[in-house]
Structures are given as structure tokens and as C-alpha cells.
Scaffold this motif. Structure first.
Motif, PDB file in Angstrom:
ATOM      1  N   TYR A  81       0.861  -1.178   0.000  1.00  0.00           N
ATOM      2  CA  TYR A  81       0.000   0.000   0.000  1.00  0.00           C
ATOM      3  C   TYR A  81       0.899   1.231   0.000  1.00  0.00           C
ATOM      4  O   TYR A  81       1.961   1.227   0.632  1.00  0.00           O
ATOM      5  CB  TYR A  81      -0.880   0.049   1.257  1.00  0.00           C
ATOM      6  CG  TYR A  81      -2.081  -0.878   1.228  1.00  0.00           C
ATOM      7  CD1 TYR A  81      -3.294  -0.437   0.723  1.00  0.00           C
ATOM      8  CD2 TYR A  81      -2.011  -2.167   1.729  1.00  0.00           C
ATOM      9  CE1 TYR A  81      -4.404  -1.276   0.701  1.00  0.00           C
ATOM     10  CE2 TYR A  81      -3.114  -3.015   1.706  1.00  0.00           C
ATOM     11  CZ  TYR A  81      -4.298  -2.558   1.193  1.00  0.00           C
ATOM     12  OH  TYR A  81      -5.399  -3.383   1.171  1.00  0.00           O
ATOM     13  N   ILE A  87      -5.286  -2.202  10.492  1.00  0.00           N
ATOM     14  CA  ILE A  87      -3.878  -2.377  10.851  1.00  0.00           C
ATOM     15  C   ILE A  87      -3.023  -1.486   9.940  1.00  0.00           C
ATOM     16  O   ILE A  87      -2.116  -0.786  10.405  1.00  0.00           O
ATOM     17  CB  ILE A  87      -3.460  -3.863  10.704  1.00  0.00           C
ATOM     18  CG1 ILE A  87      -4.419  -4.790  11.489  1.00  0.00           C
ATOM     19  CG2 ILE A  87      -2.022  -4.063  11.168  1.00  0.00           C
ATOM     20  CD1 ILE A  87      -4.588  -4.461  12.945  1.00  0.00           C
ATOM     21  N   CYS A  88      -3.352  -1.502   8.650  1.00  0.00           N
ATOM     22  CA  CYS A  88      -2.584  -0.710   7.677  1.00  0.00           C
ATOM     23  C   CYS A  88      -2.662   0.781   7.987  1.00  0.00           C
ATOM     24  O   CYS A  88      -1.646   1.481   8.018  1.00  0.00           O
ATOM     25  CB  CYS A  88      -3.094  -0.981   6.271  1.00  0.00           C
ATOM     26  SG  CYS A  88      -2.850  -2.684   5.726  1.00  0.00           S
ATOM     27  N   TYR A  99      -9.575  -3.390  12.967  1.00  0.00           N
ATOM     28  CA  TYR A  99      -9.071  -4.334  11.970  1.00  0.00           C
ATOM     29  C   TYR A  99     -10.047  -4.379  10.805  1.00  0.00           C
ATOM     30  O   TYR A  99     -11.257  -4.370  10.992  1.00  0.00           O
ATOM     31  CB  TYR A  99      -8.925  -5.729  12.592  1.00  0.00           C
ATOM     32  CG  TYR A  99      -8.663  -6.830  11.593  1.00  0.00           C
ATOM     33  CD1 TYR A  99      -7.433  -6.924  10.953  1.00  0.00           C
ATOM     34  CD2 TYR A  99      -9.650  -7.771  11.277  1.00  0.00           C
ATOM     35  CE1 TYR A  99      -7.190  -7.923  10.028  1.00  0.00           C
ATOM     36  CE2 TYR A  99      -9.404  -8.775  10.361  1.00  0.00           C
ATOM     37  CZ  TYR A  99      -8.180  -8.856   9.733  1.00  0.00           C
ATOM     38  OH  TYR A  99      -7.940  -9.832   8.816  1.00  0.00           O
ATOM     39  N   ILE A 100      -9.512  -4.421   9.574  1.00  0.00           N
ATOM     40  CA  ILE A 100     -10.343  -4.520   8.369  1.00  0.00           C
ATOM     41  C   ILE A 100     -10.160  -5.932   7.804  1.00  0.00           C
ATOM     42  O   ILE A 100      -9.063  -6.279   7.347  1.00  0.00           O
ATOM     43  CB  ILE A 100      -9.903  -3.494   7.303  1.00  0.00           C
ATOM     44  CG1 ILE A 100      -9.968  -2.068   7.850  1.00  0.00           C
ATOM     45  CG2 ILE A 100     -10.760  -3.635   6.051  1.00  0.00           C
ATOM     46  CD1 ILE A 100      -9.222  -1.058   6.975  1.00  0.00           C
ATOM     47  N   CYS A 109     -10.187  -8.739   5.198  1.00  0.00           N
ATOM     48  CA  CYS A 109     -10.191  -8.887   3.741  1.00  0.00           C
ATOM     49  C   CYS A 109     -10.701 -10.257   3.347  1.00  0.00           C
ATOM     50  O   CYS A 109     -11.288 -10.427   2.294  1.00  0.00           O
ATOM     51  CB  CYS A 109      -8.789  -8.681   3.186  1.00  0.00           C
ATOM     52  SG  CYS A 109      -8.340  -6.949   3.071  1.00  0.00           S
ATOM     53  N   GLU A 160      -1.609 -11.162  10.730  1.00  0.00           N
ATOM     54  CA  GLU A 160      -1.170 -10.145   9.773  1.00  0.00           C
ATOM     55  C   GLU A 160       0.103  -9.482  10.268  1.00  0.00           C
ATOM     56  O   GLU A 160       0.318  -9.354  11.480  1.00  0.00           O
ATOM     57  CB  GLU A 160      -2.288  -9.099   9.609  1.00  0.00           C
ATOM     58  CG  GLU A 160      -1.969  -7.966   8.648  1.00  0.00           C
ATOM     59  CD  GLU A 160      -3.213  -7.180   8.225  1.00  0.00           C
ATOM     60  OE1 GLU A 160      -4.319  -7.457   8.734  1.00  0.00           O
ATOM     61  OE2 GLU A 160      -3.071  -6.287   7.373  1.00  0.00           O
ATOM     62  N   ASP A 181       2.237  -5.379   3.406  1.00  0.00           N
ATOM     63  CA  ASP A 181       1.185  -5.974   4.228  1.00  0.00           C
ATOM     64  C   ASP A 181       1.107  -7.453   3.884  1.00  0.00           C
ATOM     65  O   ASP A 181       0.997  -7.802   2.705  1.00  0.00           O
ATOM     66  CB  ASP A 181      -0.153  -5.277   3.918  1.00  0.00           C
ATOM     67  CG  ASP A 181      -1.325  -5.912   4.651  1.00  0.00           C
ATOM     68  OD1 ASP A 181      -1.103  -6.594   5.669  1.00  0.00           O
ATOM     69  OD2 ASP A 181      -2.473  -5.710   4.196  1.00  0.00           O
ATOM     70  N   ASP A 189      -0.836 -11.118   4.951  1.00  0.00           N
ATOM     71  CA  ASP A 189      -1.862 -11.870   5.682  1.00  0.00           C
ATOM     72  C   ASP A 189      -1.464 -13.339   5.704  1.00  0.00           C
ATOM     73  O   ASP A 189      -0.908 -13.856   4.728  1.00  0.00           O
ATOM     74  CB  ASP A 189      -3.215 -11.772   4.966  1.00  0.00           C
ATOM     75  CG  ASP A 189      -3.877 -10.421   5.144  1.00  0.00           C
ATOM     76  OD1 ASP A 189      -3.547  -9.713   6.116  1.00  0.00           O
ATOM     77  OD2 ASP A 189      -4.726 -10.064   4.304  1.00  0.00           O
TER      78      ASP A 189
END
Ligand code: SME
Length: 137
Positions: free
Chosen positions: A31, A61-62, A83-84, A86, A93, A109, A111
Motif C-alpha cells: 500500500y 492495521i494498515c 481491523y479490516i 479482507c 497479519e 502488508d 496476511d
């Protein structure tokens, strides 16, 4: 080196390589800060497509790493409030910021579908990767 390759091609190859070589790296992506906006934009990645192509600073987190400038290791994503998700298969993560001339310009990033897989070795390794990436941006 093939100078005709674009930066995005190279970054995509790095993602594919990391994902295929490290058994517990299931989604690998970069990202980057989106221009002057207080948000991240998804760059090259390897793994399942994600809906989260734009992430506001502070969110997930990002987004937290965009603000903190610190590595963020999450052994269990279910224990995180900010937290998002995905993919429902993701258990853990790691996000490591990417600095160019001391400035946080983005992040790598990763996962994992394996619970608690990341060690300090992953942090040092991904810091090293990001230093190399900074050199080609
Ligand atoms: N889980 C991240 C969002 C990006 S996806 O993992 C690709 C987060 O919480 O910021």
C-alpha cells in the motif's frame, strides 16, 4: 537487470515471490500513501483480490501503521478492534512501513491463514525487503 520493467511489475514480482516461497505468507501486497490524501492506496499484490483498495489513515492495521511508523504484528486478527477483514480465512497479519529518505511512504502488508506465524525474523526480513524496494521507487 532489465531496466524496461516498470516499478509496479517489479513490486508485483516481489509479492509473487514472497507468497510462493514462504508457506505462511498467503496474501502479500504494497500500500502507498495516495498523493497528498490522508489515505493508503493498494499497489501491486499477490493473492486474492481485496475490496480494500483505499484505506483511510488510522483505519485497520494498515491505517494505523501509516500513522505510527512502526511495525505492527498481529498474531490473532480476531483479537483486534481496529481491523479490516479482507478474507475470513486470515488468522494473522504483519505490516511493516516503507521509508524513503526517512518518510513513511507506504508499507508491505502480509496476511496469513496460519495462527501466530510471524517472528522477529519476519520483521527484520521485511524491513530488508522494504529497504531494497525504497531503492527502486
Ligand atoms: N487487514 C488490513 C486491510 C488490508 S487486507 O489485509 C489486504 C487492515 O486491517 O488494515
Amino acid at each position: 537487470a532489465d531496466d524496461s520493467k516498470t516499478v509496479d511489475t517489479r513490486l508485483g514480482e516481489i509479492c509473487e515471490l514472497l507468497r510462493s516461497e514462504v508457506s505462511y505468507y498467503d496474501w502479500v501486497g504494497f500500500y502507498f500513501r495516495n498523493g497528498d490524501k490522508e489515505e493508503l492506496k493498494l499497489g501491486p499484490y499477490a493473492g486474492a483480490p481485496t475490496d480494500h483498495t483505499i484505506i483511510p489513515f488510522g483505519k485497520g492495521i494498515c491505517g494505523q501503521v501509516a500513522v505510527s511508523n512502526q511495525n505492527f504484528v498481529v498474531p490473532d486478527v480476531a483479537a483486534q478492534d481496529n481491523y479490516i477483514a479482507c478474507s475470513i480465512t486470515v488468522k494473522a497479519e504483519i505490516v511493516v512501513p516503507l521509508f524513503v529518505n526517512g518518510e513513511n511512504v507506504g508499507q508491505i502488508d502480509i496476511d496469513s491463514n496460519t495462527p501466530d506465524p510471524f517472528s522477529e525474523e519476519d520483521e527484520r526480513f521485511l524491513e530488508f525487503i522494504n529497504e531494497k524496494v525504497a531503492g527502486i521507487l
